[in-house]
Design an enzyme around this catalytic site. Sequence first.
Site, PDB file in Angstrom:
ATOM      1  N   ASP A  47       0.666  -1.070   0.134  1.00 50.69           N
ATOM      2  CA  ASP A  47      -0.043   0.014   0.068  1.00 50.69           C
ATOM      3  C   ASP A  47       0.836   1.201  -0.090  1.00 50.69           C
ATOM      4  O   ASP A  47       0.181   2.302  -0.118  1.00 50.69           O
ATOM      5  CB  ASP A  47      -1.014  -0.154   1.250  1.00 50.69           C
ATOM      6  N   ASP A  81      -7.007  -4.166  -5.519  1.00 48.27           N
ATOM      7  CA  ASP A  81      -6.705  -2.925  -4.808  1.00 48.27           C
ATOM      8  C   ASP A  81      -5.164  -2.515  -5.120  1.00 48.27           C
ATOM      9  O   ASP A  81      -4.835  -1.405  -5.320  1.00 48.27           O
ATOM     10  CB  ASP A  81      -6.465  -3.139  -3.204  1.00 48.27           C
TER      11      ASP A  81
HETATM   12  N1  GLY Z   1      -7.100  -1.549   0.128  1.00 48.61           N
HETATM   13  C1  GLY Z   1      -7.981  -2.078   1.181  1.00 48.61           C
HETATM   14  C2  GLY Z   1      -9.288  -2.045   0.921  1.00 48.61           C
HETATM   15  O1  GLY Z   1      -9.868  -1.353  -0.024  1.00 48.61           O
HETATM   16  O2  GLY Z   1     -10.142  -2.169   1.976  1.00 48.61           O
END
Ligand code: GLY
Length: 396
Positions: free
Chosen positions: A114, A178
Amino acid sequence: MYAYFSFLACFFFLFSFSPISSTKDGFIKNNVEFARSQEQLQVASIEKSDKILNPRTVSEGKVKYISPEDWTSGFYPGTMWYMYELTGDSTWRTRARKYTQAIDTVKYLTWHHDVGFMIQCSFGNGYRLGEKAYKDVIVQAAKSLSTRFRPVAGIIQSWNVDKGWQSQRGWECPVIIDNMMNLELLFNATKLSGDSTFYKIAVSHADQTIKNHYRPDYSCYHVVDYSLKDGSVRNRHTAQGYAHESSWARGQAWGIYGFTVCYRETHNPKYLEQAQKAFNFVIHNKNFPADFVPYWDFDAPKIPNEPRDASAAAVMASALYELSTYSDKEFYKGWADKIMSSLAGPDYRARLGENGNFLLMHSVGSIPHGAEIDVPLNYTDYYFLEALARKKQLEN
Ligand code: GLY
């Protein structure tokens, strides 16, 4: 069949278009004024503590603050940058710098994927708005993210599997949809450094995602687990959706946004088409509600008695404004406007001083984990403001 549905969608869209969202009648001004007042309350409450805190959500009636290593740590600094962009008030710029600087160490983070979200939304926006000294942070963060590239599978590994709940799923190299959101950092780093390695990793990841994450109807899996021995797909699972074969709403939104960015950065029409088809899945889905704010999963079993996810709506709205600059302007901007009208209406926009001083209500973190159900989330607010800034730019 497809043409028939497209016709129906256009017909529905044209006749349900709400003029409430045009700039002329003050939609942007009204929402910026609200955001200014609400964010002002949020900052005031943080500053009373004499600390630099990073709000994520509300839990048991209290604002929950997070550390720089949390995946959402870039959104609050990013919100400050959008407040500056939307108001032109340099007070927000000063705050944005302060809250951005507070997560500087994230540039060395390598234990999850992330870092793209975290640095791009904070330092990336700052750079875009003139903070050229942020260049080194962006490039360093891209180097950190690139350590997670697994050449055998051609992807960036999202999560480690040596501890926590991820270690209990039998995965070897999990990649979540994601992760498409982390590619913007890599594209930026190539532009800033001239090193094409980052760009190539981003393109490889996007191509593998098209190949392995999407079903024939352009809905997507949440998690694809790759073999580190030969790069083959071991499993297609969910983590935050209802079921392995269901369509988790925010995942669908991440894909639409991520492929729109890939098209912006590469001009490869296959990415544009991917974003368009992934959005078509949404608007043709029987469970896409009349107010355009998705249920947390398109296949959640108790629809219509299931929580909505305003974060998925905000991410989509922002992506659609950008998509409208590449094709079918009226169509995509129209959909984005409709989603924004709902989000800014009384069902989703909080009242001043309520909702932990977050802007929007009714998002979902992860129902399977029993976490953050029907709450405000910092990323919902971030993408709502980004969408507002994009709408403003399009209408000016
Ligand atoms: N990237 C984690 C979520 O969308 O919850």
